[in-house]
Design a protein around this motif. Sequence first.
Motif, PDB file in Angstrom:
ATOM      1  N   ASN A  48       0.852  -1.179   0.000  1.00 49.26           N
ATOM      2  CA  ASN A  48       0.000   0.000   0.000  1.00 49.26           C
ATOM      3  C   ASN A  48       0.892   1.235   0.000  1.00 49.26           C
ATOM      4  O   ASN A  48       0.935   1.964  -0.978  1.00 49.26           O
ATOM      5  N   LEU A  49       1.650   1.412   1.077  1.00 49.76           N
ATOM      6  CA  LEU A  49       2.640   2.489   1.069  1.00 49.76           C
ATOM      7  C   LEU A  49       3.775   2.159   0.112  1.00 49.76           C
ATOM      8  O   LEU A  49       4.240   3.026  -0.634  1.00 49.76           O
ATOM      9  N   ALA A  50       4.224   0.908   0.122  1.00 45.25           N
ATOM     10  CA  ALA A  50       5.375   0.522  -0.700  1.00 45.25           C
ATOM     11  C   ALA A  50       5.185  -0.893  -1.252  1.00 45.25           C
ATOM     12  O   ALA A  50       4.629  -1.760  -0.574  1.00 45.25           O
ATOM     13  N   THR A  65      -6.449   3.414   4.558  1.00 45.08           N
ATOM     14  CA  THR A  65      -6.117   2.980   3.200  1.00 45.08           C
ATOM     15  C   THR A  65      -5.454   1.610   3.283  1.00 45.08           C
ATOM     16  O   THR A  65      -4.587   1.380   4.117  1.00 45.08           O
ATOM     17  N   ASP A  66      -5.875   0.702   2.418  1.00 44.70           N
ATOM     18  CA  ASP A  66      -5.349  -0.665   2.447  1.00 44.70           C
ATOM     19  C   ASP A  66      -5.527  -1.274   1.071  1.00 44.70           C
ATOM     20  O   ASP A  66      -6.350  -0.794   0.278  1.00 44.70           O
ATOM     21  N   ASP A  67      -4.766  -2.353   0.806  1.00 49.64           N
ATOM     22  CA  ASP A  67      -4.850  -3.008  -0.502  1.00 49.64           C
ATOM     23  C   ASP A  67      -5.734  -4.249  -0.475  1.00 49.64           C
ATOM     24  O   ASP A  67      -5.853  -4.936  -1.490  1.00 49.64           O
ATOM     25  N   ALA A  68      -6.358  -4.559   0.671  1.00 52.06           N
ATOM     26  CA  ALA A  68      -7.179  -5.769   0.787  1.00 52.06           C
ATOM     27  C   ALA A  68      -8.486  -5.452   1.501  1.00 52.06           C
ATOM     28  O   ALA A  68      -8.483  -4.954   2.637  1.00 52.06           O
ATOM     29  N   LEU A 125      -9.821   1.595  -0.654  1.00 48.51           N
ATOM     30  CA  LEU A 125      -9.086   0.475  -1.226  1.00 48.51           C
ATOM     31  C   LEU A 125      -8.109   0.990  -2.273  1.00 48.51           C
ATOM     32  O   LEU A 125      -8.496   1.702  -3.197  1.00 48.51           O
ATOM     33  N   ILE A 126      -6.842   0.631  -2.112  1.00 48.29           N
ATOM     34  CA  ILE A 126      -5.807   1.011  -3.074  1.00 48.29           C
ATOM     35  C   ILE A 126      -5.505  -0.207  -3.928  1.00 48.29           C
ATOM     36  O   ILE A 126      -4.844  -1.149  -3.487  1.00 48.29           O
ATOM     37  N   THR A 146      -3.652   3.981  -6.956  1.00 47.59           N
ATOM     38  CA  THR A 146      -2.421   4.066  -6.163  1.00 47.59           C
ATOM     39  C   THR A 146      -2.655   4.962  -4.954  1.00 47.59           C
ATOM     40  O   THR A 146      -3.566   5.796  -4.953  1.00 47.59           O
ATOM     41  N   LEU A 147      -1.820   4.791  -3.953  1.00 51.79           N
ATOM     42  CA  LEU A 147      -1.920   5.622  -2.755  1.00 51.79           C
ATOM     43  C   LEU A 147      -1.664   7.084  -3.090  1.00 51.79           C
ATOM     44  O   LEU A 147      -2.331   7.982  -2.565  1.00 51.79           O
ATOM     45  N   ASN A 148      -0.716   7.335  -3.971  1.00 53.44           N
ATOM     46  CA  ASN A 148      -0.399   8.711  -4.319  1.00 53.44           C
ATOM     47  C   ASN A 148      -1.568   9.408  -5.003  1.00 53.44           C
ATOM     48  O   ASN A 148      -1.817  10.595  -4.787  1.00 53.44           O
TER      49      ASN A 148
END
Length: 225
Positions: free
Chosen positions: A17-19, A178-181, A197-198, A216-218
Motif C-alpha cells: 500500500n505504502l510501498a 487505506t489498504d490493498d485488501a 481500497l488502493i 495508487t496511494l499517491n
Amino acid sequence: PSHDTPLTLLGIDFDENLAPTYQFLLPAWKGFMMEWLVRHGHYSSGQEAMKVIEAHDNPYGCGPTFLAKQLNFNQAWIESFYQAVAPLAVAACRQGKLKLEEGLKDNLTRLVRAGYHPVIISQSHRDYILPLLEDFGLNNLIPPSQVVDRAHKRMSPHGYQVAKYLCSDLKLQHFIMTDDAITNFPHAKAEGFHTVLIKPSPSDQERSSVDQTFPTLNQYFLSLL
C-alpha cells in the motif's frame, strides 16, 4: 471527508500500500519460515515445510498466525518469528532497492501541513517498518509514535483502537484507512474509519464494499489536496 477537512487521522497500511514490498519480501520470508519450522522440529525437511506454507487458504492475512492455529502453537511462537524475520525482511527490501511511488513523499508532506495525521497500521513488525520508513525519508512525517504494528486487522479492531488512542490528544474528527485488501476493512468500518481500497483494477464486489477506490496511494493523496 471533504478536501478542506483538517484534523484527520490518515491510516496507512504498509506492505503493498505504502510501498511495493512483496516482490522482495516474500522470497526471504518464505525461506526463513521454512528454516524456522525445520529448526524448531515441526517438520523434518524444508520441502515438507514448504508444502505446508504454500498449500493453504489463509483467512488471517498472516502466515505464522495460520500455522500457529493449525499446529496449536501459542502467540509467543508467532511473535518470536516476526521478531526474528524482521532484519532479513529489511535486508531483502534494501537489496531490491525498494522505492516509493514518485511524488508520494511530497504529497504526504503537503497533507501533514494541511492537518492530516498519518499513522501506519500494519500486520508487520516495527523492527521491519521503522528502518524502511527512515530509508524512505518518512521518519519525520511518520515517527515511531505513529506506527501501530502487529495489528491483526482481519481478526480484531485492536489496531484501529490503538491508533485512535495515540492521537486522542489531537481531537481528530475524521478517520481514514487505506489498504490493498478489502478483508482488512470490516473492523476499520466498525471503528468509524472511512475505507479506501488502493488497487489498480478492483472488482465490482470490492468497489461496493468500501467507501472509495484509487489505483495508487499517491493518487488518493492527490485527491485530498
